[in-house]
Design an enzyme around this catalytic site. Sequence first.
Site, short mmCIF file in Angstrom:
data_model
loop_
_atom_site.label_atom_id
_atom_site.label_comp_id
_atom_site.label_asym_id
_atom_site.label_seq_id
_atom_site.Cartn_x
_atom_site.Cartn_y
_atom_site.Cartn_z
N ALA A 3 0.86 -1.19 0.00
CA ALA A 3 0.00 0.00 0.00
C ALA A 3 0.89 1.23 0.00
CB ALA A 3 -0.92 0.01 1.22
N CYS A 4 0.54 2.21 -0.82
CA CYS A 4 1.37 3.41 -0.99
C CYS A 4 1.37 4.23 0.29
CB CYS A 4 0.83 4.24 -2.15
SG CYS A 4 1.63 5.85 -2.27
#
Lengths: 130, 130, 117, 117, 92, 92
Positions: free
Chosen positions: A78-79
């Site tokens: 996940a960024c």
Amino acid sequence: MLSFSVLISGSPFQSSAHHSALRFIEAVYKQGHTVNCAFFYSEAVQVANDLICPANDEINYHQAWKKLSLQHNFPLYACVSVANKQGVIGKEESMLYELSYTNAKAPFEIVGLGAWAKSINDSDKVIQFQ
Amino acid sequence: MLSFSVLISGSPFQSSAHHSALRFIEAVYKQGHTVNCAFFYSEAVQVANDLICPANDEINYHQAWKKLSLQHNFPLYACVSVANKQGVIGKEESMLYELSYTNAKAPFEIVGLGAWAKSINDSDKVIQFQ
Amino acid sequence: MKVLVVISSSPFKGDKAKESVDLSLSLAAFDHEVSLLFKGEGLLCLLEDHQPKSSGLKDYFRILKALDLYEIESVYAFECQQYPINQLKLSQRISPLWCTADKLQELLASHEMVFHL
Amino acid sequence: MKVLVVISSSPFKGDKAKESVDLSLSLAAFDHEVSLLFKGEGLLCLLEDHQPKSSGLKDYFRILKALDLYEIESVYAFECQQYPINQLKLSQRISPLWCTADKLQELLASHEMVFHL
Amino acid sequence: MKSLFLINRSFTQEKLNECLSIMSDQDLLLFIEDGVNNLLNHNLSFNKQCKAFLPDMVLRGIPNTVHSLPIVNNYQEWVDLCIDFDKAISWK
Amino acid sequence: MKSLFLINRSFTQEKLNECLSIMSDQDLLLFIEDGVNNLLNHNLSFNKQCKAFLPDMVLRGIPNTVHSLPIVNNYQEWVDLCIDFDKAISWK
């Protein structure tokens, strides 16, 4: 055998992106191919939040991703900038921001966009779920 | 002097609902009126997550709501079923689900839809921000 | 209060349609006079042959079967060229009143509140 | 890789336009050949007189000024009747190549990947 | 390079025409998720190569009789399409 | 009962016509947030009472010259409109 990089950008609560991506990835493995990574960006990062508690008879996409990732051994990224903005915090940022806890844990990893930039170099196919 | 009930249903990250609602409520008080409650439903419940950590130069809507609510003393309600599904957990549910922590704290309150049903009975005006 | 809840979201793209139904039932439980209006992509809620189980999804439309039990006053549907669903098999659970723009104008005027997620 | 990032979201409705710019810059930093395409409501990113400060919002469009520094290859804009923005004052920061459907078809064909948040 | 276009939402006539106009003759458009709702719209004409994704039609209760497009039957066929085509483009 | 319609997104001609057709002559439509983007669209004709919300135009850099609709200048005027009208309807 081909390898796929999968970008998920749609919300787990207001799109069908996760529903489609999970089933697509199952089919990737059924066809004898592999997944390099599933990368969550934009609203999709929400799915890394381990506090998600849907009603008993509803799908828990957080758990569904966890299960599929452990089954086939592909990473869930996940960024970090988007995740933090949306209240999804991994261990490192938790220390950085001096928070007393974290809500994003393995197999989810909170990473920079560079992980995606590398993954698409190393894979044969790329697909995005909005 | 009139009282407003304010429903916010748009995402804090993918809509302008919170931006508009906050400014609208400021103006309500400037005009000498009051707010009965701000009720967060649908994607808007995300704003009750106290782990939200945007970049330094970006607006933190979680903090903005907290500040405005404390300044004017109106309650911030987030719908329990939607909040839990989206990983926003108050103290009661945290015990119920046997989680070790909670990410929704005062002045945010995790409540049932009944709170909204009552609020619209007790107020002169109702407005929704999608 | 006389409340109209408008459903214009697809039944399967996220939770908006479900959340609208939940909102309606809660308002009705607290003695509001609630009507439901289906329009646009929301009209697809009225199709008969949904198979949520085929995708492991919850069949929250079962609830629509029991709208009268929950004391929902009336159910309306706004005709729409883009989704000519009355040419298809519609759910037996609900028989909405079909309305034109004029009727909808009346409807909006006659309710005290309108919610539209 | 030759990557095209498409921005079709309004610059002020949530974060999609910003996230698209961030994605582009990161890909470029990792040596991908990145082009940007503005279309639909995304064209409004190109207007000159945004005043994000007037609403306490971040001016992330400053970054657009420096796209060449970040080694973004090319910037395109797809003409659109609904937003005839080239009749207005456009940002000095970027001079996109305006393209028609035919040119866009070529563009899509000539890139190895397309991302569209 | 031939592309697989993925459409996951309802389009107006104008939007669909725009999308078709940027597709080449070798490209394929696949309607997935709420994109299959477009099959109900009699005003749309699909003048390039288009297919519909069956599992999403079944889920939504959209009968096969409302349209004459070829069908992609399951996720495995979709994966195979991704391999046949040079790239997938999620359009909107 | 007269209603204040709030539109916060871009509409196609068809969508706008639908909305105007369900408004009575006493109703008012206020374009807010990304709804002000509709002012750029020369194909739209506003044949009922419509106004535009200035702060959202300023934010987006949409000049007052592109349209001839009356303006709502600030949030306080918007609050006053909510009081003048019997109810607000967030449409889409």
